[in-house]
Structure formats: C-alpha cells, structure tokens
Scaffold this motif. Structure first.
Motif, PDB file in Angstrom:
ATOM      1  N   ARG A   1     -23.485 -24.197  29.938  1.00 38.12           N
ATOM      2  CA  ARG A   1     -22.577 -25.929  29.831  1.00 38.12           C
ATOM      3  C   ARG A   1     -22.874 -26.551  28.703  1.00 38.12           C
ATOM      4  NH1 ARG A   1     -24.394 -27.754  35.274  1.00 38.12           N
ATOM      5  NH2 ARG A   1     -26.277 -26.084  35.208  1.00 38.12           N
ATOM      6  N   ILE A   2     -23.623 -26.609  28.643  1.00 39.38           N
ATOM      7  CA  ILE A   2     -23.960 -27.658  27.077  1.00 39.38           C
ATOM      8  C   ILE A   2     -23.056 -26.961  25.549  1.00 39.38           C
ATOM      9  CG2 ILE A   2     -25.676 -28.235  25.529  1.00 39.38           C
ATOM     10  CD1 ILE A   2     -27.678 -28.296  27.662  1.00 39.38           C
ATOM     11  N   ALA A   3     -23.107 -25.772  25.488  1.00 37.08           N
ATOM     12  CA  ALA A   3     -22.389 -25.018  24.800  1.00 37.08           C
ATOM     13  C   ALA A   3     -20.823 -25.118  25.225  1.00 37.08           C
ATOM     14  CB  ALA A   3     -22.310 -24.013  24.060  1.00 37.08           C
ATOM     15  N   ASN A   4     -20.283 -25.226  26.262  1.00 40.22           N
ATOM     16  CA  ASN A   4     -18.695 -25.546  26.543  1.00 40.22           C
ATOM     17  C   ASN A   4     -18.757 -27.273  26.460  1.00 40.22           C
ATOM     18  OD1 ASN A   4     -18.347 -23.349  27.166  1.00 40.22           O
ATOM     19  ND2 ASN A   4     -18.533 -23.207  28.648  1.00 40.22           N
ATOM     20  N   TRP A   5     -19.425 -28.091  26.194  1.00 37.28           N
ATOM     21  CA  TRP A   5     -19.032 -29.373  26.335  1.00 37.28           C
ATOM     22  C   TRP A   5     -19.313 -29.759  24.858  1.00 37.28           C
ATOM     23  CZ3 TRP A   5     -22.741 -32.909  24.713  1.00 37.28           C
ATOM     24  CH2 TRP A   5     -22.461 -34.497  24.749  1.00 37.28           C
ATOM     25  N   ILE A   6     -20.074 -28.605  23.611  1.00 33.49           N
ATOM     26  CA  ILE A   6     -20.158 -29.282  22.634  1.00 33.49           C
ATOM     27  C   ILE A   6     -19.465 -28.818  21.707  1.00 33.49           C
ATOM     28  CG2 ILE A   6     -21.502 -29.120  20.506  1.00 33.49           C
ATOM     29  CD1 ILE A   6     -24.059 -29.051  21.848  1.00 33.49           C
ATOM     30  N   TYR A   7     -18.656 -28.017  22.319  1.00 35.30           N
ATOM     31  CA  TYR A   7     -17.569 -27.216  21.348  1.00 35.30           C
ATOM     32  C   TYR A   7     -16.380 -27.050  22.444  1.00 35.30           C
ATOM     33  CZ  TYR A   7     -20.963 -24.768  18.875  1.00 35.30           C
ATOM     34  OH  TYR A   7     -22.597 -23.945  18.023  1.00 35.30           O
ATOM     35  N   ALA A   8     -16.514 -28.444  22.939  1.00 31.44           N
ATOM     36  CA  ALA A   8     -14.870 -28.724  23.451  1.00 31.44           C
ATOM     37  C   ALA A   8     -13.692 -29.559  22.390  1.00 31.44           C
ATOM     38  CB  ALA A   8     -14.764 -29.640  25.217  1.00 31.44           C
ATOM     39  N   PRO A   9     -12.829 -28.986  22.226  1.00 25.12           N
ATOM     40  CA  PRO A   9     -11.820 -29.607  21.962  1.00 25.12           C
ATOM     41  C   PRO A   9     -11.358 -31.270  22.021  1.00 25.12           C
ATOM     42  CG  PRO A   9     -10.740 -28.387  23.438  1.00 25.12           C
ATOM     43  CD  PRO A   9     -11.591 -27.993  23.151  1.00 25.12           C
ATOM     44  N   ALA A  10     -11.680 -31.965  21.076  1.00 25.70           N
ATOM     45  CA  ALA A  10     -11.098 -33.825  21.139  1.00 25.70           C
ATOM     46  C   ALA A  10     -10.777 -33.744  21.204  1.00 25.70           C
ATOM     47  CB  ALA A  10     -11.834 -34.008  19.697  1.00 25.70           C
ATOM     48  N   LYS A  11     -10.449 -34.865  22.721  1.00 24.44           N
ATOM     49  CA  LYS A  11      -8.867 -35.528  22.892  1.00 24.44           C
ATOM     50  C   LYS A  11      -8.681 -36.593  21.838  1.00 24.44           C
ATOM     51  CE  LYS A  11     -10.147 -35.006  27.512  1.00 24.44           C
ATOM     52  NZ  LYS A  11      -9.906 -36.289  28.576  1.00 24.44           N
ATOM     53  N   SER A  12      -7.272 -36.964  21.552  1.00 31.20           N
ATOM     54  CA  SER A  12      -6.663 -37.645  20.936  1.00 31.20           C
ATOM     55  C   SER A  12      -7.050 -38.805  21.059  1.00 31.20           C
ATOM     56  CB  SER A  12      -5.293 -37.392  19.966  1.00 31.20           C
ATOM     57  OG  SER A  12      -4.959 -37.325  19.046  1.00 31.20           O
ATOM     58  N   PRO A  13      -7.293 -39.785  20.010  1.00 36.06           N
ATOM     59  CA  PRO A  13      -6.980 -41.035  20.767  1.00 36.06           C
ATOM     60  C   PRO A  13      -5.783 -42.084  21.504  1.00 36.06           C
ATOM     61  CG  PRO A  13      -8.143 -41.691  18.707  1.00 36.06           C
ATOM     62  CD  PRO A  13      -8.012 -40.294  18.894  1.00 36.06           C
ATOM     63  N   ILE A  14      -4.234 -41.613  20.184  1.00 38.98           N
ATOM     64  CA  ILE A  14      -3.021 -41.596  20.494  1.00 38.98           C
ATOM     65  C   ILE A  14      -2.862 -41.459  21.158  1.00 38.98           C
ATOM     66  CG2 ILE A  14      -1.166 -41.277  19.150  1.00 38.98           C
ATOM     67  CD1 ILE A  14      -2.474 -40.921  16.808  1.00 38.98           C
ATOM     68  N   ASP A  15      -3.152 -39.348  22.016  1.00 43.07           N
ATOM     69  CA  ASP A  15      -2.541 -39.891  23.328  1.00 43.07           C
ATOM     70  C   ASP A  15      -3.336 -41.020  24.682  1.00 43.07           C
ATOM     71  OD1 ASP A  15      -1.351 -37.550  22.308  1.00 43.07           O
ATOM     72  OD2 ASP A  15      -3.344 -36.333  23.275  1.00 43.07           O
ATOM     73  N   LEU A  16      -4.463 -40.744  24.983  1.00 42.26           N
ATOM     74  CA  LEU A  16      -4.384 -42.202  25.903  1.00 42.26           C
ATOM     75  C   LEU A  16      -4.204 -43.319  25.662  1.00 42.26           C
ATOM     76  CD1 LEU A  16      -8.753 -41.533  24.873  1.00 42.26           C
ATOM     77  CD2 LEU A  16      -7.884 -40.900  27.313  1.00 42.26           C
ATOM     78  N   LEU A  17      -3.380 -43.744  24.533  1.00 42.30           N
ATOM     79  CA  LEU A  17      -2.862 -45.415  24.186  1.00 42.30           C
ATOM     80  C   LEU A  17      -1.364 -44.984  24.850  1.00 42.30           C
ATOM     81  CD1 LEU A  17      -4.570 -46.811  21.073  1.00 42.30           C
ATOM     82  CD2 LEU A  17      -4.751 -47.408  23.278  1.00 42.30           C
ATOM     83  N   ASN A  18      -0.749 -43.784  24.837  1.00 46.04           N
ATOM     84  CA  ASN A  18       0.510 -42.906  25.838  1.00 46.04           C
ATOM     85  C   ASN A  18       1.604 -43.189  24.571  1.00 46.04           C
ATOM     86  OD1 ASN A  18      -0.512 -42.688  28.063  1.00 46.04           O
ATOM     87  ND2 ASN A  18      -0.274 -44.309  29.012  1.00 46.04           N
ATOM     88  N   ILE A  19       0.418 -43.404  23.116  1.00 50.89           N
ATOM     89  CA  ILE A  19       1.757 -42.899  22.167  1.00 50.89           C
ATOM     90  C   ILE A  19       2.240 -41.985  21.206  1.00 50.89           C
ATOM     91  CG2 ILE A  19       1.388 -43.799  19.364  1.00 50.89           C
ATOM     92  CD1 ILE A  19      -0.488 -45.704  19.770  1.00 50.89           C
ATOM     93  N   LYS A  20       3.530 -42.037  21.354  1.00 50.27           N
ATOM     94  CA  LYS A  20       4.327 -40.555  20.955  1.00 50.27           C
ATOM     95  C   LYS A  20       5.177 -40.695  19.394  1.00 50.27           C
ATOM     96  CE  LYS A  20       4.238 -39.658  25.119  1.00 50.27           C
ATOM     97  NZ  LYS A  20       2.368 -38.732  25.513  1.00 50.27           N
TER      98      LYS A  20
END
Length: 78
Positions: free
Chosen positions: A33-52
């Motif tokens: 579980r820790i390895a999956n959390w560490i190696y999970a792809p990072a979310k783009s902050p632009i997606d959080l702001l709904n910027i297309k």
C-alpha cells in the motif's frame, strides 16, 4: 434447456482440463500500500482548477487572484 444444464459432451470436455488457481490475497500488505501510494501518478494542479487548453484567461488570472488574496487578507486582520 435451462441455463444450469450443461450438455453431456460439453461437460465431458470441461472435465478434461485441470487448472490450478493460485491463492490471491484480498488484503494488500502495508508495504504494498505504501509503495502504491508513493508511485501513484501525480495529479495535475491545472486539472484541479478546471483549466482546459482553450481557457487561457483562467490560466493568467488565477495567479493574480491568488496574489491579491495573499497580500490583501492580512490587512483585514491588523
């Protein structure tokens, strides 16, 4: 013929095959579980702001709004 009934020929063919099914644990270990959390792809902050791709105005205005909020809000607490 109902869905539960299997023809004798098919049943005979199915009995020819023997498959070993490996035991698959349902719960992952803490290390997994820790390895999956560490190696999970990072979310783009632009997606959080709904910027297309076509909303260049939001992309330019959001940093200015953030700067205004950061520098003007301390004035209200003085």
């Amino acid at each position: 013929m109902s869905r539960n009934e299997i023809p004798k020929e098919l049943q005979k063919r199915l009995e020819e095959f023997h498959v070993k099914v490996p035991d698959i644990p349902f719960k992952k270990s803490k290390v997994d579980r820790i390895a999956n959390w560490i190696y999970a792809p990072a979310k783009s902050p632009i997606d959080l702001l709904n910027i297309k791709g076509n909303s260049i105005t939001r992309l330019v205005l959001y940093p200015f709004i953030l700067l205004l909020v950061v520098f003007i809000t301390p004035i209200f607490f003085i």
